[in-house]
Design a protein around this motif. Structure first.
Motif: not given
Length: 482
Positions: A271-275, A283, A315, A319, A321-322, A324-325
């Protein structure tokens, strides 16, 4: 032209003189919580103790001691002392995030925080924290053992001397250095083990005890994490059926959590995300281990538990990302607060011999992951001294207040009831809908202060806790339904 400073600013600009209590000289300092911007003013000193009590002339440790002075003009003579959780958390680094919870206790008494040996800024046993969101470490016994070996190689310490039993002696040394006052003990999570052991070893030194997130002395840490989490997840997620908009949006969140676990087990996803803190690209892998870690961390508080059905649903719809973030945010904060070497010194000496994989846990969300990692690391970690009666129930007439959250996934209310059984002068309060650690919730700060003042746990009017309840589930990113 001359500028006159307002009186408050003038007072802040004046130098603050040192304060001496007993043989300790305190000077102004700031206590900061790692990974956050939270800071608070205090006064700090150093307490020197031998690393090995059997070798008083050997290597010395300088333990950081912080004093948060009472607001009273004439404070009561018996301070409140705080024991942090983990094991592995620093007491002085934990306070800034809990200052509000201690505010009422501070009205009449000084607050004292001492970094348990192996934590804080002096001689910290800090190893790379085991990344539970890293599948290779979670599943590779050799990697787990090697991590412990690497940690030992980097630490210049006799790590066997960092057990709860040895640390209790440091607290008595601190009490004597402060002039030998009686102490009011507050312990949270693992800190309740520390408080009970100190009260057992030095009963005449203790005036009162607050145990928040209670660890029974008989418990091997980690042995019941899997079943406790499972019980809590079932109870929390079952509430979705009572919230019509939640049931309509997410159906059975408990079943969907397992659906996500099975999906991540079959097809791990990068999962690519913004910290969420730095906004830098990052990732992380959403695999079986990550789902277990997410479920465990989100269950700790009602606020994060309220997000779980929504984020699991997102998920499953592609989706993640949220989810995992948010998990990274919670996990990174926890990792920054735990000194893993000290954690191993405690658990390997006090608990590992009583741990083992349980067949009944293997198919649960958490499985036997924590037990497996612990046993592999403890196979190479030196074991230190443990008192003979370490696992016996605490029996004392000292007034005790026990606090639990109804949905605590680590130290459930039944642990509080277990410890209560051997305490004749005690009371157990349970916060409805709450998670791990109750002191900061609702009217608990006032009840804790009243208990320490009056030493009458059974006489407390705790009806104000009836207002507590679980946080409604988020239906979308705007929150719960109106």
């Amino acid at each position: 032209m001359r500028t006159l400073l307002p009186c408050a600013l003038l007072l802040l600009s004046l130098p603050v003189s040192a304060r001496t209590l007993g043989s300790l000289e305190f000077t102004p300092c700031e206590l900061a919580q790692p990974g956050t911007g939270a800071t608070t003013r205090a006064e700090c000193a150093l307490l020197e103790v031998p690393e090995d009590p059997a070798k008083p002339e050997g290597r010395k440790l300088s333990l950081k001691v912080a004093l948060v002075a009472s607001r009273a003009a004439e404070p009561q003579p018996d301070p409140v002392i705080f024991f942090a959780g983990g094991p592995g958390q620093s007491a002085t680094e934990s306070y800034a995030g809990m200052a509000g919870a201690f505010a009422r206790l501070r009205d009449k008494r000084h607050l004292v925080f001492v970094d348990q040996r192996g934590t804080g800024g002096t001689h910290r046993l800090a190893c790379e924290f085991p990344d539970e969101m890293d599948e290779s470490l979670a599943t590779d016994p050799a990697a787990q053992t090697q991590m412990a070996k690497d940690c030992l190689a980097r630490i210049d310490a006799d790590v066997a001397q960092y057990t709860t039993t040895v640390a209790a002696g440091d607290i008595e040394a601190l009490r004597l250095a402060l002039g030998a006052p009686k102490l009011n003990l507050y312990g949270g999570s693992y800190g309740t083990r520390m408080a009970q052991q100190y009260a057992r070893q030095y009963p005449e030194a203790v005036r009162s005890i607050i145990l928040d997130g209670v660890v029974p002395p008989e418990l091997a840490l980690g042995s019941e994490h899997s079943i406790n989490l499972e019980t809590t997840l079932k109870a929390i997620l079952a509430r979705c059926a009572d919230q019509p908009a939640c049931a309509a949006a997410f159906g059975d969140p408990y079943q969907r959590l397992y659906q996500l676990r099975d999906q991540a087990r079959a097809t791990p996803l990068a999962v690519a995300m913004r910290d969420p803190l730095t906004n830098q690209g990052r990732e992380l892998k959403l695999d079986e281990s990550a789902v277990a870690t997410i479920a465990r961390l989100f269950a700790y508080s009602p606020e994060t538990a309220a997000l779980l059905p929504l984020l699991v649903d997102e998920a499953l719809k592609g989706r993640p990302q949220s989810l995992v973030a948010q998990a990274a945010l919670v996990y990174d904060s926890l990792a920054g607060m735990i000194n893993h070497g000290m954690q191993l010194s405690v658990i390997c000496a006090e608990d590992a011999a009583r741990l083992g994989n349980r067949d009944q846990d293997k198919d649960l969300i958490l499985g036997n992951a924590i037990v497996g990692v612990t046993l592999n690391q403890c196979a190479v970690w030196p074991k230190g001294p443990v008192a003979e009666d370490f696992n016996a129930p605490l029996k004392t007439d000292t007034p005790v207040l026990l606090l639990s959250g109804e949905f605590d996934p680590v130290t459930p209310p039944r642990y509080g009831e277990q410890v209560l059984a051997s305490l004749p002068n005690a009371r157990h309060l349970v916060g409805k809908g709450q998670g791990h650690i109750l002191l900061s919730r609702g009217c608990t700060p006032r009840l804790a202060a009243e208990f320490v003042d009056k030493l009458d746990p059974k006489g407390l009017d705790a009806s104000c806790l009836d207002a507590l309840g679980a946080t409604p589930f988020f239906i979308n990113y705007n929150g719960a339904e109106p």
